[in-house]
Design an enzyme around this catalytic site. Structure first.
Site, mmCIF file in Angstrom:
data_model
loop_
_atom_site.group_PDB
_atom_site.id
_atom_site.type_symbol
_atom_site.label_atom_id
_atom_site.label_comp_id
_atom_site.label_asym_id
_atom_site.label_seq_id
_atom_site.Cartn_x
_atom_site.Cartn_y
_atom_site.Cartn_z
ATOM 1 N N CYS A 180 0.835 -1.202 0.000
ATOM 2 C CA CYS A 180 0.000 0.000 0.000
ATOM 3 C C CYS A 180 0.872 1.255 0.000
ATOM 4 O O CYS A 180 1.419 1.636 1.040
ATOM 5 C CB CYS A 180 -0.923 0.004 1.216
ATOM 6 S SG CYS A 180 -1.971 1.471 1.346
ATOM 7 N N CYS B 229 -0.438 4.054 2.235
ATOM 8 C CA CYS B 229 -0.163 3.846 3.659
ATOM 9 C C CYS B 229 1.286 4.150 4.014
ATOM 10 O O CYS B 229 1.581 4.751 5.050
ATOM 11 C CB CYS B 229 -0.458 2.399 4.043
ATOM 12 S SG CYS B 229 -2.095 1.804 3.587
ATOM 13 N N ASP B 230 2.226 3.722 3.161
ATOM 14 C CA ASP B 230 3.633 3.690 3.551
ATOM 15 C C ASP B 230 4.576 4.530 2.692
ATOM 16 O O ASP B 230 5.768 4.611 2.995
ATOM 17 C CB ASP B 230 4.128 2.233 3.534
ATOM 18 C CG ASP B 230 3.336 1.350 4.479
ATOM 19 O OD1 ASP B 230 2.960 1.840 5.558
ATOM 20 O OD2 ASP B 230 3.086 0.185 4.137
#
Length: 332
Positions: free
Chosen positions: A137, A140-141
């Site tokens: 993701c 997300c990261d």
């Protein structure tokens, strides 16, 4: 022996399942949550979460899930360490079969999520679970790879979206694809190919990962990604690509096998719900979180859909006169 019965039963945890439990508890529905094989869902394998509202300094994924779990318990939800094997949705009340027995319920919320597809080389999933430089993701990261070289594996719209997003942070993005051409839409291909921050590596597959030991504190070290061992899918030759981050974008697998085909799915296996709601094709059955989300797949959107599912279920229960079974409600 009679089977335990509940007004509402929630299958799965994570942001969607826990939020559904919180709202159902506050509606005095006394929900039972069956947490499955991975309590807390995908966020339990995520390290730092910086985009969930309310935590200005960020929070570790497992800690966030523990907070949500504790909140659900405090409000009256019951959580059982049960894995669902199958469901029977052609009867009233619904019947849910687990490894240790069975439960019945009047309303059912499905929050079983989706699992990222990994490369199947072992190290990628292992490093992904430990925050070692592999992720599924970018939203997300991606922030954690500011100024670093990263790679994205895949050839569809998701892979190109991930690559384009990562150009905001990374020094350079390498897109690795096992074929000569992409499956992504023409518009997405044109955007990616026009971006100088992306280099394409055609006919390449990740055969292995190179790692290095990074000292996090005196006497403690962790394994981090250092590069990719790429195999040419045409001539079989090998080459090394030095990157500090790898984003696997070859799709997700919704966790719906236990349903046995009783609910309609889209072409990729995601549960279909009525637009603007969490209602499935069977009255009294609701779906929330990544098991039905093909677009966003974020913790906050999963939590929001969990709220929707609980409210939809509460209203459905209030509007119907579903008779309760003869057995009385009992605890696990």
């Amino acid at each position: 022996m009679t089977e335990p019965h509940r007004k509402i039963l929630i299958i799965g945890t994570g942001p969607a399942g826990y939020t559904a439990a919180i709202y159902a508890s506050r509606a005095n529905l006394q929900p039972l949550v069956l947490e499955g094989v991975q309590p807390g869902g995908q966020l339990t394998i995520t390290t730092e979460v910086e985009n969930f509202p309310g935590f200005r300094d960020g929070i570790q994924g497992p800690a966030l899930m523990e907070e949500l779990r504790a909140q659900a318990l405090r409000l009256g939800a019951e959580i059982a360490a049960e894995t669902v094997l199958s469901v029977e949705l052609d009867q009233r009340p619904f019947r849910v079969v687990t490894e240790s027995g069975a439960f019945t319920c009047e309303a059912l919320v499905i929050a079983t999520g989706a699992s990222a597809k990994w490369l199947g080389i072992g190290k990628d999933e292992e490093l992904g679970r430990r925050g070692g430089g592999v992720s599924a993701c970018a939203t997300c990261d991606g922030f954690f790879y500011r100024g670093k070289d990263v790679a994205v594996v895949g050839g569809g719209d998701t892979a190109l979206e991930e690559a384009l997003y990562l150009t905001r942070f990374a020094r350079h993005v390498h897109l690795v694809h096992r074929r000569e051409g992409l499956r992504a839409s023409r518009a997405m291909q044109d955007r990616a190919k026009a971006n100088r921050g992306i280099t394409f590596h055609w006919n390449k597959a990740v055969a292995d990962l190179f790692t290095r030991r990074v000292e996090t504190s005196p006497g403690n070290a962790v394994e981090k990604l250092a590069g990719l061992d790429l195999r040419d899918t045409v001539d079989g030759s090998s080459s090394r690509l030095d990157v500090e981050g790898l984003f696997v974008a070859i799709g997700h697998r919704p966790n719906t096998a236990f349903l046995g085909g009783q609910l309609p799915l889209d072409a990729n296996g995601y549960l279909l719900v009525e637009k603007g709601s969490s209602r499935t094709s069977i009255p009294g059955v609701f779906a929330c979180g990544d098991v039905q989300d093909t677009i966003y797949r974020q913790a906050i959107t999963a939590a929001g859909s969990g709220c929707m599912a609980a409210i939809d279920a509460e209203r459905w229960l209030a509007e119907t006169s579903t008779p309760s079974p003869s057995q009385e409600t009992s605890h696990v």
